[in-house]
Design an enzyme around this catalytic site. Sequence first.
Site, mmCIF file in Angstrom:
data_model
loop_
_atom_site.group_PDB
_atom_site.id
_atom_site.type_symbol
_atom_site.label_atom_id
_atom_site.label_comp_id
_atom_site.label_asym_id
_atom_site.label_seq_id
_atom_site.Cartn_x
_atom_site.Cartn_y
_atom_site.Cartn_z
ATOM 1 N N SER A 10 0.841 -1.762 0.091
ATOM 2 C CA SER A 10 -0.451 0.197 0.190
ATOM 3 C C SER A 10 0.808 1.194 0.010
ATOM 4 O O SER A 10 0.380 1.583 -0.941
ATOM 5 C CB SER A 10 -0.777 0.459 1.042
ATOM 6 N N LYS A 179 4.802 8.557 17.062
ATOM 7 C CA LYS A 179 4.335 7.616 16.302
ATOM 8 C C LYS A 179 4.615 6.603 16.601
ATOM 9 O O LYS A 179 3.841 5.557 17.015
ATOM 10 C CB LYS A 179 5.383 7.498 14.939
ATOM 11 N N SER A 246 -3.929 -0.613 11.459
ATOM 12 C CA SER A 246 -3.846 -2.083 10.373
ATOM 13 C C SER A 246 -3.100 -3.398 11.425
ATOM 14 O O SER A 246 -3.344 -4.016 10.347
ATOM 15 C CB SER A 246 -1.991 -1.478 10.182
ATOM 16 N N GLU A 258 2.660 -6.001 13.354
ATOM 17 C CA GLU A 258 4.261 -5.285 13.332
ATOM 18 C C GLU A 258 4.503 -4.824 15.002
ATOM 19 O O GLU A 258 4.831 -4.566 15.480
ATOM 20 C CB GLU A 258 4.134 -3.491 12.369
#
Lengths: 297, 297
Positions: A10, A179, A246, A258
């Site tokens: 993506s 983040k 995600s 992840e």
Amino acid sequence: MKIGIIGAGSLGLLYGGYLATEHAVTMFPRSLEQAEKLCEHGITVCGENCFQVNVLSTMDVSALNEQDVIFVTVKQYHLMSIVNMLKNIESSIPLVFLQNGMGHLTLLETLPQQIILVGTVEHGATRKNEMTVSHNGVGKTNIAFFCGHSDLLLKFFSSQPEQFKFVHHDHYELMLLHKCFANAMINPLTAILKVKNGELIRNSFYYKIFQSLFEELISLFPQLDREAMYRSVKNLCLSTKENESSMLKDIKKGSKTEIDAILGYMLGKASEREQHVPIMTAIYQIVKGMELDGTIK
Amino acid sequence: MKIGIIGAGSLGLLYGGYLATEHAVTMFPRSLEQAEKLCEHGITVCGENCFQVNVLSTMDVSALNEQDVIFVTVKQYHLMSIVNMLKNIESSIPLVFLQNGMGHLTLLETLPQQIILVGTVEHGATRKNEMTVSHNGVGKTNIAFFCGHSDLLLKFFSSQPEQFKFVHHDHYELMLLHKCFANAMINPLTAILKVKNGELIRNSFYYKIFQSLFEELISLFPQLDREAMYRSVKNLCLSTKENESSMLKDIKKGSKTEIDAILGYMLGKASEREQHVPIMTAIYQIVKGMELDGTIK
């Protein structure tokens, strides 16, 4: 500029698509089949407006050395499998890494390139097929130099259009940490609870866990502004309240998540500091167990 | 004997069905509709063999005073709504309580009855419809006197058939604690992870959380034999490895769970002892949040 993009998931398709409107983009996907399709059909980006661009695409890694800059968009857990390829890229070519987490920084230190940048992505993007990406949420890309410097690249980033903006930061570590912290707060919890981001704030019981997890996380980073960080993560939950993280998507698909790049990194920090973080640990184990569960069923 | 049974869910139907093979059973369900159906069709118990028995059934609580013994089979969280009814039962009539958890013991202390027993159920039972229960797993009923004593009742319990055995215990608190401890280990985790009981042992990551939760729980009860308790809970997971816990079933149906009776009780113990139990707390909040989530969606 000649821009190479390693990875055509993506993010790879999104960056390839936007950058190809003004530059010569070469995609380096994982399969020959996708390389052929990209050469033939280009990339289609669907958002408020849809557009299609032509790109080159190849499996021939020697073409990497013809690029002016290379974006690396593979997932963090795939970096190890391309590290030799990266080491063979001429050291004068700048690399831009767009991974979640911070565990890959030690790997970046082993690379020969003089100029390396890291970035965090605030766009929402979903791969529709091998040539098509849906740009669900227009955000921005934060970038910072991990090593070296280039005024030319800064100028290149600052000249990107409003819907594909790059923002330069001075401190790569703080930028990635922001983040990673937000991801560690939102992604595993939403994946476990199977809820959209906003539910972590809306459901009073989930919110209590959210707060407990925040306490454990913030205790690992005395350098962060506690109140600002809390506000920032909470606001992110609210501004993306209808989004599925995600990690939730990965768990639903039975894909690898992840979790190691995100919460695994945080657990490493806790271990360095010899701090007891039971909730983070349990959340990590649940997600790892869910990954395993998805494969052993 | 004349046996009254308050509640006609899976347990009420199971006990009514088996006891009516030898005794005069009167069911006290919550709805007139079910009372009428039970009078007309009796109770059907389906297991290895199926059988049907006739029972009386009524909404008239004055009939409670005609019973020789009364089983209370409603969920723990429904006890409060029938406490006035229980207080109006003649104090000479023994009551048998078959709830999960231990939080209801304080309520039992307020009742006027001279003989009160508590029990824990090891049968597997699922209500199929208002008159039919499936006896999925033949276990046993553990019973102990909470107050008073009756040789007659002991004789009654010891005369029950093998597939519906009662086992008498001397210490009601230890007996309930064993069940509550096992429930606290298995039910919330399986409900959160959406797995059968055996997965808690089989999935290496889930097993780590299982172990951490055990450490927190066992630390609250120095009187329990640590190794014996661990073996017992682990064996229960294995012997019921293909079963879905009642809490998982409740969460799937969007029903209220027994989380407060089970883990809520344990958190109360932790709070009394001023012990920090972060994993138990987070697990409790997740299940409470899932209950809320089921109703606010």
